[in-house]
Design an enzyme around this catalytic site. Structure first.
Site, short mmCIF file in Angstrom:
data_model
loop_
_atom_site.label_atom_id
_atom_site.label_comp_id
_atom_site.label_asym_id
_atom_site.label_seq_id
_atom_site.Cartn_x
_atom_site.Cartn_y
_atom_site.Cartn_z
N ALA A 27 -3.81 -8.23 2.81
CA ALA A 27 -5.27 -8.12 2.66
C ALA A 27 -5.82 -9.35 2.79
O ALA A 27 -5.36 -10.36 3.26
CB ALA A 27 -5.44 -7.64 1.19
N GLY B 227 -0.91 -6.05 1.15
CA GLY B 227 -1.65 -4.97 1.87
C GLY B 227 -0.61 -4.38 2.83
O GLY B 227 -0.73 -3.12 3.13
N GLU C 101 2.12 -2.50 1.95
CA GLU C 101 1.78 -1.23 0.93
C GLU C 101 1.25 -0.24 2.16
O GLU C 101 1.57 0.98 1.87
CB GLU C 101 0.48 -1.62 0.38
CG GLU C 101 1.25 -2.12 -1.10
CD GLU C 101 -0.08 -2.92 -2.05
OE1 GLU C 101 -0.23 -2.37 -3.22
OE2 GLU C 101 -0.85 -3.39 -1.30
N GLU D 142 1.64 -11.02 -4.35
CA GLU D 142 0.41 -10.71 -4.94
C GLU D 142 0.37 -11.81 -6.15
O GLU D 142 -0.73 -12.51 -6.59
CB GLU D 142 -0.23 -9.44 -5.43
CG GLU D 142 -0.94 -8.79 -4.11
CD GLU D 142 0.37 -8.15 -3.43
OE1 GLU D 142 -0.19 -7.33 -2.52
OE2 GLU D 142 1.44 -8.41 -3.51
#
Length: 257
Positions: A62, A108, A111, A131
């Site tokens: 992210a 991310g 993911e 994370e």
């Protein structure tokens, strides 16, 4: 689309993530993934979607700098929920989606890849959910999808240590389907995509629908709980320290507050 380049070739929609230097998943890029799906869903010339990254990475995670723009845990939870909705649409999409992963698929980025139906990887790729190193947890359903692929014990190891797997190890752990030398990854991914594109779109959709039955209600309860927890941890001092340390390229110093 600004960050996704789309080419259609022999029934395959090739979507290339192009947001240098790390193909970080910004809110705009996630929105473009949704736009991509809308674009190809009713295009009969598209039978399969192949997603890969331009440059050094599939997606290194992210866009952490965007996190500093969020003022509350509620906003953070909304960010997570929006991403979850797009990735859920990706996983249940009626046309097969393949991720071709090189360089890194972290946070991310992983993911996103886990929401694809098939993951092909370069042998030396790095796949992980780091994370916790930032004082956060995954927010785009990573805590729910990862155990489905690797089991709870190995998912716990990946989450708690923040250490990534190599592409070859990801295959051994069940997180990826096949690993290739990096120069063979995209040709093999295209070959597989074109082979799948020869199948009936009716039976492909039926197969994807049946695969979705492998989920149960506890999964969706977990996804909702993840987005709420994502917002709660964002409000901690440790989260602010982790994000700032990432931006400043230093090790975080967590205090448990």
């Amino acid at each position: 689309m600004q960050y996704l380049r789309l080419n259609i070739e022999d029934g395959v929609a090739i979507a290339t993530i192009q947001r240098p230097p790390a193909n970080a998943l910004s809110r705009e890029l996630i929105s473009e993934v949704d736009e991509l799906l809308t674009t190809v869903e009713h295009n009969d010339s598209v039978r399969v979607i192949l997603i890969h990254g331009e440059g050094r990475f599939f997606s290194a995670g992210a866009d952490i700098k965007e996190f500093t723009e969020l003022a509350s845990g509620e906003e953070f939870s909304k960010l997570a929920s929006n991403g979850q909705q797009v990735f859920e649409r990706l996983e249940s999409f009626p046309k097969p989606v393949i991720a071709a992963i090189h360089g890194a698929a972290l946070g991310g980025g992983l993911e996103l890849a886990m929401a694809c139906h098939i993951r092909l990887v370069a042998e030396d790729a790095k796949l992980g959910l780091p994370e916790l190193q930032l004082g956060l947890i995954p927010g785009f359903a990573g805590t729910q999808r990862l155990p489905r692929y690797v089991g709870i014990a190995k998912a716990a190891e990946m989450l708690f240590t923040s250490e990534p797997l190599t592409g070859s190890d990801a295959v051994q752990w069940g997180l990826a389907n096949k690993a290739f030398p990096i120069d063979e990854l995209l040709p093999n991914a295209l070959e597989m995509a074109k082979k799948i594109a020869l199948k009936s779109p009716i039976v492909l959709k039926a197969a994807i629908d049946m695969l979705q039955y492998s989920k149960h209600q506890a999964y969706y309860d977990g996804v909702k709980a993840e987005s709420l927890s994502f917002g709660t941890v964002f409000e901690s001092e440790d989260a602010k320290e982790g994000i700032q340390a990432f931006i400043e390229k230093r090790q975080p110093s967590f205090t448990g507050k």
